[in-house]
Design a protein around this motif. Structure first.
Motif, PDB file in Angstrom:
ATOM      1  N   VAL A 155     -23.056 -38.382-109.731  1.00  0.00           N
ATOM      2  CA  VAL A 155     -24.281 -38.595-108.958  1.00  0.00           C
ATOM      3  C   VAL A 155     -23.953 -39.054-107.549  1.00  0.00           C
ATOM      4  CG1 VAL A 155     -26.436 -39.914-108.800  1.00  0.00           C
ATOM      5  CG2 VAL A 155     -25.602 -39.152-111.037  1.00  0.00           C
ATOM      6  N   PHE A 156     -24.552 -38.398-106.557  1.00  0.00           N
ATOM      7  CA  PHE A 156     -24.496 -38.906-105.196  1.00  0.00           C
ATOM      8  C   PHE A 156     -25.914 -39.278-104.798  1.00  0.00           C
ATOM      9  CE2 PHE A 156     -22.139 -39.527-101.296  1.00  0.00           C
ATOM     10  CZ  PHE A 156     -23.141 -39.607-100.351  1.00  0.00           C
ATOM     11  N   TYR A 157     -26.143 -40.575-104.645  1.00  0.00           N
ATOM     12  CA  TYR A 157     -27.473 -41.120-104.358  1.00  0.00           C
ATOM     13  C   TYR A 157     -27.489 -41.564-102.900  1.00  0.00           C
ATOM     14  CZ  TYR A 157     -31.486 -44.380-104.937  1.00  0.00           C
ATOM     15  OH  TYR A 157     -32.684 -45.060-104.808  1.00  0.00           O
ATOM     16  N   LEU A 158     -28.321 -40.904-102.114  1.00  0.00           N
ATOM     17  CA  LEU A 158     -28.434 -41.148-100.681  1.00  0.00           C
ATOM     18  C   LEU A 158     -29.795 -41.772-100.369  1.00  0.00           C
ATOM     19  CD1 LEU A 158     -27.427 -40.571 -97.693  1.00  0.00           C
ATOM     20  CD2 LEU A 158     -28.545 -38.338 -97.926  1.00  0.00           C
ATOM     21  N   GLN A 159     -29.772 -42.778 -99.523  1.00  0.00           N
ATOM     22  CA  GLN A 159     -31.023 -43.394 -99.089  1.00  0.00           C
ATOM     23  C   GLN A 159     -30.947 -43.609 -97.577  1.00  0.00           C
ATOM     24  OE1 GLN A 159     -33.094 -47.632 -99.911  1.00  0.00           O
ATOM     25  NE2 GLN A 159     -32.623 -46.515-101.780  1.00  0.00           N
ATOM     26  N   ASN A 160     -32.051 -43.341 -96.888  1.00  0.00           N
ATOM     27  CA  ASN A 160     -32.058 -43.542 -95.445  1.00  0.00           C
ATOM     28  C   ASN A 160     -32.541 -44.943 -95.090  1.00  0.00           C
ATOM     29  OD1 ASN A 160     -34.859 -42.882 -96.155  1.00  0.00           O
ATOM     30  ND2 ASN A 160     -35.200 -42.914 -93.954  1.00  0.00           N
ATOM     31  N   ILE A 161     -32.199 -45.372 -93.909  1.00  0.00           N
ATOM     32  CA  ILE A 161     -32.728 -46.607 -93.329  1.00  0.00           C
ATOM     33  C   ILE A 161     -33.437 -46.220 -92.033  1.00  0.00           C
ATOM     34  CG2 ILE A 161     -32.197 -48.832 -92.287  1.00  0.00           C
ATOM     35  CD1 ILE A 161     -31.661 -48.970 -95.209  1.00  0.00           C
ATOM     36  N   ALA A 183     -31.011 -43.947 -89.412  1.00  0.00           N
ATOM     37  CA  ALA A 183     -31.532 -42.887 -88.552  1.00  0.00           C
ATOM     38  C   ALA A 183     -30.836 -42.892 -87.195  1.00  0.00           C
ATOM     39  CB  ALA A 183     -33.035 -43.054 -88.364  1.00  0.00           C
ATOM     40  N   THR A 184     -30.584 -44.084 -86.651  1.00  0.00           N
ATOM     41  CA  THR A 184     -30.004 -44.177 -85.303  1.00  0.00           C
ATOM     42  C   THR A 184     -28.570 -43.674 -85.245  1.00  0.00           C
ATOM     43  OG1 THR A 184     -29.360 -46.484 -85.724  1.00  0.00           O
ATOM     44  CG2 THR A 184     -31.478 -46.099 -84.620  1.00  0.00           C
ATOM     45  N   GLU A 185     -27.926 -43.525 -86.388  1.00  0.00           N
ATOM     46  CA  GLU A 185     -26.561 -43.007 -86.415  1.00  0.00           C
ATOM     47  C   GLU A 185     -26.529 -41.501 -86.660  1.00  0.00           C
ATOM     48  OE1 GLU A 185     -24.527 -45.429 -89.260  1.00  0.00           O
ATOM     49  OE2 GLU A 185     -24.431 -47.171 -87.911  1.00  0.00           O
ATOM     50  N   HIS A 186     -27.720 -40.872 -86.657  1.00  0.00           N
ATOM     51  CA  HIS A 186     -27.795 -39.423 -86.894  1.00  0.00           C
ATOM     52  C   HIS A 186     -28.645 -38.732 -85.824  1.00  0.00           C
ATOM     53  CE1 HIS A 186     -26.491 -41.058 -90.754  1.00  0.00           C
ATOM     54  NE2 HIS A 186     -25.965 -39.877 -90.992  1.00  0.00           N
ATOM     55  N   ILE A 187     -28.640 -39.281 -84.616  1.00  0.00           N
ATOM     56  CA  ILE A 187     -29.412 -38.682 -83.526  1.00  0.00           C
ATOM     57  C   ILE A 187     -28.930 -37.256 -83.203  1.00  0.00           C
ATOM     58  CG2 ILE A 187     -30.105 -38.898 -81.125  1.00  0.00           C
ATOM     59  CD1 ILE A 187     -31.463 -40.898 -83.024  1.00  0.00           C
ATOM     60  N   PRO A 188     -27.616 -36.974 -83.136  1.00  0.00           N
ATOM     61  CA  PRO A 188     -27.186 -35.592 -82.876  1.00  0.00           C
ATOM     62  C   PRO A 188     -27.701 -34.605 -83.921  1.00  0.00           C
ATOM     63  CG  PRO A 188     -25.360 -37.103 -82.546  1.00  0.00           C
ATOM     64  CD  PRO A 188     -26.464 -37.906 -83.175  1.00  0.00           C
ATOM     65  N   GLU A 189     -27.694 -35.020 -85.193  1.00  0.00           N
ATOM     66  CA  GLU A 189     -28.199 -34.140 -86.251  1.00  0.00           C
ATOM     67  C   GLU A 189     -29.702 -33.915 -86.107  1.00  0.00           C
ATOM     68  OE1 GLU A 189     -24.490 -36.135 -87.862  1.00  0.00           O
ATOM     69  OE2 GLU A 189     -26.232 -36.749 -86.696  1.00  0.00           O
ATOM     70  N   ILE A 190     -30.417 -34.963 -85.706  1.00  0.00           N
ATOM     71  CA  ILE A 190     -31.862 -34.849 -85.504  1.00  0.00           C
ATOM     72  C   ILE A 190     -32.158 -33.880 -84.353  1.00  0.00           C
ATOM     73  CG2 ILE A 190     -33.906 -36.119 -84.719  1.00  0.00           C
ATOM     74  CD1 ILE A 190     -32.739 -38.571 -86.277  1.00  0.00           C
ATOM     75  N   THR A 194     -34.963 -35.258 -93.023  1.00  0.00           N
ATOM     76  CA  THR A 194     -34.409 -33.918 -93.255  1.00  0.00           C
ATOM     77  C   THR A 194     -33.105 -33.719 -92.498  1.00  0.00           C
ATOM     78  OG1 THR A 194     -35.932 -33.070 -91.558  1.00  0.00           O
ATOM     79  CG2 THR A 194     -36.560 -32.765 -93.860  1.00  0.00           C
ATOM     80  N   ALA A 195     -32.963 -34.338 -91.332  1.00  0.00           N
ATOM     81  CA  ALA A 195     -31.688 -34.239 -90.618  1.00  0.00           C
ATOM     82  C   ALA A 195     -30.579 -34.924 -91.402  1.00  0.00           C
ATOM     83  CB  ALA A 195     -31.814 -34.856 -89.230  1.00  0.00           C
ATOM     84  N   ILE A 196     -30.901 -36.066 -92.001  1.00  0.00           N
ATOM     85  CA  ILE A 196     -29.910 -36.808 -92.792  1.00  0.00           C
ATOM     86  C   ILE A 196     -29.547 -36.049 -94.062  1.00  0.00           C
ATOM     87  CG2 ILE A 196     -29.631 -38.871 -94.231  1.00  0.00           C
ATOM     88  CD1 ILE A 196     -31.100 -40.429 -91.990  1.00  0.00           C
ATOM     89  N   THR A 197     -30.537 -35.559 -94.807  1.00  0.00           N
ATOM     90  CA  THR A 197     -30.215 -34.857 -96.057  1.00  0.00           C
ATOM     91  C   THR A 197     -29.488 -33.542 -95.788  1.00  0.00           C
ATOM     92  OG1 THR A 197     -32.455 -33.909 -96.117  1.00  0.00           O
ATOM     93  CG2 THR A 197     -32.053 -35.899 -97.419  1.00  0.00           C
ATOM     94  N   GLU A 198     -29.846 -32.856 -94.709  1.00  0.00           N
ATOM     95  CA  GLU A 198     -29.135 -31.614 -94.378  1.00  0.00           C
ATOM     96  C   GLU A 198     -27.673 -31.910 -94.081  1.00  0.00           C
ATOM     97  OE1 GLU A 198     -29.881 -27.691 -91.623  1.00  0.00           O
ATOM     98  OE2 GLU A 198     -30.098 -29.650 -90.677  1.00  0.00           O
ATOM     99  N   ALA A 199     -27.421 -33.038 -93.413  1.00  0.00           N
ATOM    100  CA  ALA A 199     -26.045 -33.395 -93.051  1.00  0.00           C
ATOM    101  C   ALA A 199     -25.177 -33.642 -94.286  1.00  0.00           C
ATOM    102  CB  ALA A 199     -26.055 -34.634 -92.154  1.00  0.00           C
ATOM    103  N   ALA A 241     -44.220 -32.941 -94.713  1.00  0.00           N
ATOM    104  CA  ALA A 241     -43.553 -32.655 -93.447  1.00  0.00           C
ATOM    105  C   ALA A 241     -42.074 -32.340 -93.659  1.00  0.00           C
ATOM    106  CB  ALA A 241     -43.724 -33.830 -92.491  1.00  0.00           C
ATOM    107  N   GLU A 242     -41.436 -33.064 -94.553  1.00  0.00           N
ATOM    108  CA  GLU A 242     -40.036 -32.798 -94.853  1.00  0.00           C
ATOM    109  C   GLU A 242     -39.842 -31.371 -95.353  1.00  0.00           C
ATOM    110  OE1 GLU A 242     -37.412 -35.638 -96.796  1.00  0.00           O
ATOM    111  OE2 GLU A 242     -39.121 -37.007 -96.912  1.00  0.00           O
ATOM    112  N   ILE A 243     -40.697 -30.964 -96.286  1.00  0.00           N
ATOM    113  CA  ILE A 243     -40.597 -29.607 -96.833  1.00  0.00           C
ATOM    114  C   ILE A 243     -40.753 -28.578 -95.717  1.00  0.00           C
ATOM    115  CG2 ILE A 243     -41.727 -27.899 -98.323  1.00  0.00           C
ATOM    116  CD1 ILE A 243     -42.517 -30.263-100.157  1.00  0.00           C
TER     117      ILE A 243
END
Length: 472
Positions: free
Chosen positions: A60-66, A113-120, A208-213, A235-237
């Protein structure tokens, strides 16, 4: 295993995209205040989901955003006169401490979120290139009309009169278009440069930027509370399926029911919330955890002191049996022979896993546990269980406790913990006083601020430092 899928409204067989590996994403907190026990209900539920999938042999890889950049964070920081980033870090730290206290320990990564601005920015650029987004003088918006299936999760149409939480902006093409990038100056205290000027991301695009990454455009399970279905998950979908051209974004959508107080959903907007920290001043974490698991994750919980008291008594019954088993095994050889097949134990284990296989039905699983407790107490009283069987019973209870995240060996008394806490506080007070005497003010103040995060107030006096615990 079967899991209830919000998208279809039906229970479906769990079929991971990558065989024995399951990727899970759950919406994390917006860190502008302490998390309340309504949030905790969701995170405990998905911690058990991850625990059980691992028990079933899945990787299992469990990811959660902040969400550490948001209007609420900026407004709160402005009101307090502090830096928004510093405010977010403080409440992120407190949130993680709360999760640790509750035994929520199966999240592999908390992604800011602030560590994934390029992906966003990359995802927004691709949405614009494909014609799903447009720029105005106020920001970049997703054009809802371009995604024909918008509303397929919540079953809300574009004309639905009760559509809510949509940002009003006269520059938008459609009323329901949502923000991907907000054009803002640095006066807010937090912003980034982008192809559309200085600004910051909208709420939905962060996830979505985080999960895509980490997962790519498709993954297995997306979780969250019911109130996130619309508009956030819709919105994510729309974002992910539009940018990737692949559907479905998620194989299974799981949503937790509300934690209610006197019939109303617990929320900060209603002012009827209890923070996790406030609760844990009075109640043991496992008492609350058991109360949460006594209801199915999809059903509402009517929270009350009575519910917690019942949970406390139930937990004590299990722990008393575990203590009795330990006493019976004292002095016995560690290499006891394997017990003969015991029909009662095997039936309990089968029924426990059958309950969990049925959409993670923790109430039914707990009924199996309490039935086993009654049966084991009777059998040990009657001498109808060998020493090998007693050990096997203890191991089975430990296995059930691990799946549910319950510490079945805790005594429930806080006396030793209180002594340890007081000793550590005295030590910290002494260290801080010596730092002050050496005029190392910055480090001394940092210790005080970190203790304040734990609701422990140090008041400096001319002759030393007094300490008190903030009882709220």
């Amino acid at each position: 295993m079967i899991v209830s899928n919000t998208m279809t409204g039906e229970k479906e067989a769990l079929r991971p995209l990558h065989g024995g590996r399951i990727n899970i994403f759950v919406c994390g907190p917006t860190v502008y205040d302490d998390a309340h026990i309504g949030h905790a209900r969701t995170y405990i539920a998905f911690d058990v989901v991850a625990r059980y999938l691992k028990a079933r042999g899945y990787s299992v890889f469990y990811l959660q955003n902040i969400t550490d950049v948001d209007d609420k964070i900026i407004e709160r920081a402005k009101k307090l006169g502090v830096d928004p980033a510093a405010l977010a870090r403080r409440f992120e730290r407190r949130y993680l401490e709360d999760m640790k206290a509750l035994g929520v320990e199966n999240v592999n990564l908390y992604a800011r979120a602030t560590e994934h601005i390029p992906e966003i920015i990359s995802q927004i650029e691709r949405l614009m290139a494909k014609g799903f987004a447009y720029e105005t003088e106020s920001g970049v918006y997703f054009d809802e009309s371009k995604f024909e299936e918008f509303g397929k999760l919540s079953h809300k149409s574009m004309e639905d009169p009760d559509r809510h939480r949509i940002e009003p902006d006269p520059t938008k093409r459609n009323r329901g278009d949502f923000t991907l990038w907000k054009k803002r100056s640095g006066e807010e205290g937090i912003s980034w440069q982008s192809p559309w000027g200085e600004g910051r991301p909208g709420w939905h695009i962060e996830d979505t930027a985080i999960t895509e990454a980490y997962f790519g455009p498709q993954y297995d399970i997306h979780g969250g509370a019911l109130d996130l279905i619309f508009p956030h998950h819709e919105a994510e979908i729309a974002q992910m399926e539009s940018v990737s051209g692949k559907a479905p974004m998620v194989r299974c959508w799981m949503h937790t029911g509300f934690l209610n107080v006197k019939g109303e959903k617990m929320s900060k907007s209603l002012g009827n919330f209890i923070t996790i920290r406030e609760l844990l001043k009075t109640w043991e974490p496992d008492v609350f955890r058991l109360a949460v698991l006594s209801a199915h994750y999809r059903t509402p919980i009517d929270f009350s002191e009575g519910v917690l008291d019942q949970s406390r008594r139930s937990l004590e019954r299990i722990r008393q049996l575990v203590s009795t088993i330990d006493q019976r095994l004292k002095g016995e050889a560690d290499d006891l022979p394997a017990p003969k097949e015991d029909e009662g134990l095997e039936r309990a284990r089968t029924e426990f896993f059958e309950a969990m296989d049925d959409d993670f039905n923790t109430p039914n699983a707990l009924r199996v546990v309490f039935g086993l407790v009654r049966d084991l107490n009777r059998r040990m009283d009657e001498g109808d269980l060998s020493i090998e069987g007693i050990r096997a019973a203890g191991e089975m209870l430990a296995e059930f406790g691990e799946v549910l995240g319950l510490d079945l060996y805790a005594e429930g008394s806080r006396e030793e913990d209180d002594k340890l806490r007081d000793g550590l506080l005295a030590l910290l007070q002494e260290v801080r006083q010596r730092l002050r005497e050496k005029r190392e003010w910055e480090l001394a103040d940092e210790i005080r601020e970190r203790l304040l995060d734990l609701d422990i107030v140090l008041e400096d006096k001319n002759q030393g430092t007094n300490r008190d615990r903030d009882r709220g």
